[in-house]
Write a protein that holds these residues in place. Sequence first.
Motif, PDB file in Angstrom:
ATOM      1  N   ASP A  18      -3.012  -1.587   5.393  1.00  0.00           N
ATOM      2  CA  ASP A  18      -3.108  -0.178   5.020  1.00  0.00           C
ATOM      3  C   ASP A  18      -1.864   0.563   5.517  1.00  0.00           C
ATOM      4  O   ASP A  18      -1.448   0.410   6.678  1.00  0.00           O
ATOM      5  N   ALA A  69       0.825  -1.211   0.000  1.00  0.00           N
ATOM      6  CA  ALA A  69       0.000   0.000   0.000  1.00  0.00           C
ATOM      7  C   ALA A  69       0.857   1.258   0.000  1.00  0.00           C
ATOM      8  O   ALA A  69       0.591   2.221  -0.735  1.00  0.00           O
ATOM      9  N   THR A  80      -1.604   5.209   2.509  1.00  0.00           N
ATOM     10  CA  THR A  80      -2.455   4.725   1.425  1.00  0.00           C
ATOM     11  C   THR A  80      -3.166   3.454   1.858  1.00  0.00           C
ATOM     12  O   THR A  80      -2.564   2.584   2.497  1.00  0.00           O
ATOM     13  N   ARG A  81      -4.454   3.349   1.515  1.00  0.00           N
ATOM     14  CA  ARG A  81      -5.210   2.145   1.838  1.00  0.00           C
ATOM     15  C   ARG A  81      -5.033   1.089   0.745  1.00  0.00           C
ATOM     16  O   ARG A  81      -4.897   1.412  -0.434  1.00  0.00           O
ATOM     17  N   ASP A 127      -7.623   1.333  -1.989  1.00  0.00           N
ATOM     18  CA  ASP A 127      -7.375   2.322  -3.036  1.00  0.00           C
ATOM     19  C   ASP A 127      -6.452   1.760  -4.117  1.00  0.00           C
ATOM     20  O   ASP A 127      -6.601   2.072  -5.304  1.00  0.00           O
ATOM     21  N   LYS A 128      -5.490   0.935  -3.706  1.00  0.00           N
ATOM     22  CA  LYS A 128      -4.598   0.302  -4.675  1.00  0.00           C
ATOM     23  C   LYS A 128      -5.362  -0.661  -5.580  1.00  0.00           C
ATOM     24  O   LYS A 128      -4.990  -0.863  -6.745  1.00  0.00           O
TER      25      LYS A 128
END
Length: 359
Positions: A121, A53, A57-58, A61-62
């Motif tokens: 995360d 990640a 960043t979660r 989201d990736k």
Amino acid sequence: MTPGILPDSALRAMIARGEILAPVPVGEAQIQPASLDLRLGDVAYRVRASFLAGKATRVADKLDDFGMHRMDLKGGAVLEKGCVYLVPLMESLALPEDVSAVANAKSSTGRLDLLTRVIIDGGTEFDHVPAGYTGPLYAEICPRSFSVLVRPGMRLNQIRFRRGDAVLSDAELSALNAREPLVSGEALIDDGLGFSVDLNPAAGDLVGYRAKPHTGVIDLEKIGHYRARDFWEELRTREGRIILDPGAFYILVSREAVTIPPDYAAEMAPYIAMVGEFRVHYAGFFDPGFGHGTAGGAGSRGVLEVRCHEAPFVLEHGQVVGRLLYERMAARPDRLYGAGIASNYQGQGLKLAKNFRTE
């Protein structure tokens, strides 16, 4: 509070306090002497590539960038050899500020050449969860040798929780070995307890197995079901050496039998990168009590999961290929490895994953 690996009693307390959470309650069968088995959730995502990640960043989201398609696991789904999947795990964490965690593949997972790693995360390393982490857990799964059939609730990896740093120095490891021998034969202690490969067995000439390249699917729920010869090629030699083929996966065994005393846990780690073009160890947790109290007090040998890299490599009998890092437990577990908890590999020698039968 006492530093070290948290035992089973502490894991139960963490569950009760909501530091380990799950929509389906954590079962007693998941709690090992020094670790917790993690369960697959209901869906898997086929992704284009492995990823972390990264800070702030979660993982979700990736997935918007790397996800290819979503798979429902509830009726069973095949994870295909050579593909990468991301599976949200049932368990999530709300760790105290002084407790961190490290994950690893379970023994049977590693012996099937299932590269299975935990990501989180904000994570910048595989299988590492920093102290105080609050959030979900995901398993990245890449079948390397065999396609596998999985379902929700299957346990492919496990997680250990620790408070502080309690890894034994070489001096402390030497003192422990003097009190209670940790290995059959002479102990090689150098940044951990070294172990070597057995390619000259006391009986017969079977020294290991090499995964066959074109096989059927393995249903991970089926125990002792598959004929080993349909998935594995036997390796036999009386010369004390084998040549590892690039890209091939091997199951071998350590020459030494090792013991993990009840107040300690251990983790298998690579020896040094310069010893050869291969990697040893995919599943690396050794629980308190492994090899302890076995017949004659001789310990249990470690199974080696070996993959050769760029060039063919000659592996010799007695060559040092890995090391065990010993770590103190914060307290002695209520139950030890092999003590009535259906431990599959206590007292083992050369042994395939529990899904196979030899005939």
